[in-house]
Design a protein around this motif. Structure first.
Motif, mmCIF file in Angstrom:
data_model
loop_
_atom_site.group_PDB
_atom_site.id
_atom_site.type_symbol
_atom_site.label_atom_id
_atom_site.label_comp_id
_atom_site.label_asym_id
_atom_site.label_seq_id
_atom_site.Cartn_x
_atom_site.Cartn_y
_atom_site.Cartn_z
ATOM 1 N N PHE A 26 -5.585 5.165 0.011
ATOM 2 C CA PHE A 26 -4.479 4.524 -0.699
ATOM 3 C C PHE A 26 -3.429 5.567 -1.043
ATOM 4 O O PHE A 26 -3.784 6.644 -1.530
ATOM 5 C CB PHE A 26 -4.991 3.850 -1.985
ATOM 6 N N PRO A 27 -2.183 5.330 -0.787
ATOM 7 C CA PRO A 27 -1.559 4.093 -0.344
ATOM 8 C C PRO A 27 -1.265 4.029 1.167
ATOM 9 O O PRO A 27 -0.918 2.984 1.682
ATOM 10 C CB PRO A 27 -0.236 4.084 -1.113
ATOM 11 N N LEU A 28 -1.405 5.143 1.884
ATOM 12 C CA LEU A 28 -0.932 5.189 3.265
ATOM 13 C C LEU A 28 -1.638 4.203 4.195
ATOM 14 O O LEU A 28 -0.984 3.484 4.961
ATOM 15 C CB LEU A 28 -1.054 6.615 3.821
ATOM 16 N N MET A 29 -2.956 4.149 4.144
ATOM 17 C CA MET A 29 -3.679 3.231 5.034
ATOM 18 C C MET A 29 -3.305 1.775 4.752
ATOM 19 O O MET A 29 -3.126 0.979 5.673
ATOM 20 C CB MET A 29 -5.191 3.403 4.891
ATOM 21 N N TYR A 30 -3.185 1.444 3.493
ATOM 22 C CA TYR A 30 -2.843 0.066 3.123
ATOM 23 C C TYR A 30 -1.421 -0.286 3.562
ATOM 24 O O TYR A 30 -1.165 -1.398 4.033
ATOM 25 C CB TYR A 30 -3.033 -0.135 1.618
ATOM 26 N N THR A 31 -0.528 0.668 3.438
ATOM 27 C CA THR A 31 0.862 0.431 3.856
ATOM 28 C C THR A 31 0.950 0.315 5.373
ATOM 29 O O THR A 31 1.605 -0.595 5.898
ATOM 30 C CB THR A 31 1.769 1.573 3.355
ATOM 31 N N ALA A 32 0.288 1.223 6.075
ATOM 32 C CA ALA A 32 0.310 1.179 7.544
ATOM 33 C C ALA A 32 -0.359 -0.090 8.058
ATOM 34 O O ALA A 32 0.117 -0.723 9.010
ATOM 35 C CB ALA A 32 -0.381 2.415 8.107
ATOM 36 N N ASP A 33 -1.430 -0.510 7.418
ATOM 37 C CA ASP A 33 -2.112 -1.751 7.795
ATOM 38 C C ASP A 33 -1.189 -2.950 7.589
ATOM 39 O O ASP A 33 -1.081 -3.825 8.447
ATOM 40 C CB ASP A 33 -3.391 -1.908 6.957
ATOM 41 N N TRP A 34 -0.497 -2.966 6.452
ATOM 42 C CA TRP A 34 0.436 -4.051 6.151
ATOM 43 C C TRP A 34 1.570 -4.094 7.175
ATOM 44 O O TRP A 34 1.933 -5.157 7.678
ATOM 45 C CB TRP A 34 0.985 -3.873 4.729
ATOM 46 N N LEU A 35 2.119 -2.929 7.517
ATOM 47 C CA LEU A 35 3.187 -2.871 8.515
ATOM 48 C C LEU A 35 2.704 -3.326 9.897
ATOM 49 O O LEU A 35 3.430 -4.013 10.617
ATOM 50 C CB LEU A 35 3.765 -1.457 8.596
ATOM 51 N N CYS A 36 1.505 -2.965 10.231
ATOM 52 C CA CYS A 36 0.930 -3.394 11.509
ATOM 53 C C CYS A 36 0.768 -4.915 11.534
ATOM 54 O O CYS A 36 1.081 -5.571 12.529
ATOM 55 C CB CYS A 36 -0.412 -2.698 11.732
ATOM 56 N N ARG A 37 0.293 -5.474 10.428
ATOM 57 C CA ARG A 37 0.161 -6.940 10.329
ATOM 58 C C ARG A 37 1.520 -7.621 10.469
ATOM 59 O O ARG A 37 1.662 -8.626 11.155
ATOM 60 C CB ARG A 37 -0.464 -7.338 9.001
ATOM 61 N N LEU A 38 2.497 -7.059 9.795
ATOM 62 C CA LEU A 38 3.848 -7.607 9.819
ATOM 63 C C LEU A 38 4.439 -7.566 11.235
ATOM 64 O O LEU A 38 4.998 -8.543 11.717
ATOM 65 C CB LEU A 38 4.727 -6.809 8.844
ATOM 66 N N GLU A 39 4.304 -6.432 11.889
ATOM 67 C CA GLU A 39 4.913 -6.228 13.207
ATOM 68 C C GLU A 39 4.117 -6.867 14.346
ATOM 69 O O GLU A 39 4.685 -7.450 15.256
ATOM 70 C CB GLU A 39 5.065 -4.726 13.469
#
Length: 121
Positions: A26-39
Motif C-alpha cells: 500500500f498504496p502503490l499496488m492498490y493504485t496500480a491494480d485500480w488503474l489496470c482495472r480501469l484501463e
C-alpha cells in the motif's frame, strides 16, 4: 510442463516491490491494480495461474528450483496443490530461477520425457 511459474501477478509484483525497492504493497499496488482495472477491466489478482491450473484437467509437470528467489519456490507448492490430477512435481536442488535445465540438462530431459511419453504415444 510448467517451469518457475508464479501464483498470480499480485503476489509476484508485491514481492518485487518489497525486495527491489523496499516498498510496501500500500498504496502503490492498490493504485496500480485500480488503474489496470480501469484501463483493461481486470486486476492483478485476477491474473492468476492458481485459478487457471485449478481448472486444468490436462497433465501438468511442475518444475521449480529450490533456490529460486525471483519466483519463490513456495509458489510452486500452491500451484501444485491447486492442480487436479494428473500432475507431478520436481523441485530441483540448488537451481535458481530458470536454471533447472541448465544445471541438470540430462535429468531434466529424462524427467520431462518420462512425464510426457504416456500422454503423447
Amino acid at each position: 510442463v510448467e517451469d518457475c511459474g508464479y501464483t498470480n501477478v499480485w503476489d509476484q509484483f508485491s514481492k518485487e516491490l518489497k525486495e527491489q525497492f523496499g516498498l510496501p504493497q500500500f498504496p502503490l499496488m492498490y493504485t496500480a491494480d485500480w488503474l489496470c482495472r480501469l484501463e483493461y477491466g481486470w486486476g492483478f489478482k485476477e491474473a492468476s495461474a492458481l485459478k487457471q491450473v485449478a481448472r486444468c484437467h490436462l497433465p501438468m509437470f511442475f518444475i521449480h528450483g529450490d533456490k529460486d528467489d525471483y519466483v519463490p519456490t513456495w509458489m510452486v507448492y500452491q500451484l501444485y496443490e491447486a492442480k487436479p490430477q494428473p500432475k507431478e512435481l520436481w523441485v530441483v536442488p540448488e537451481a535458481d530461477h530458470a536454471h533447472s535445465y541448465l544445471f541438470n540438462t540430462e535429468e531434466y530431459a529424462q524427467k520431462v520425457k518420462a512425464f510426457v511419453d504416456p500422454y503423447i504415444r
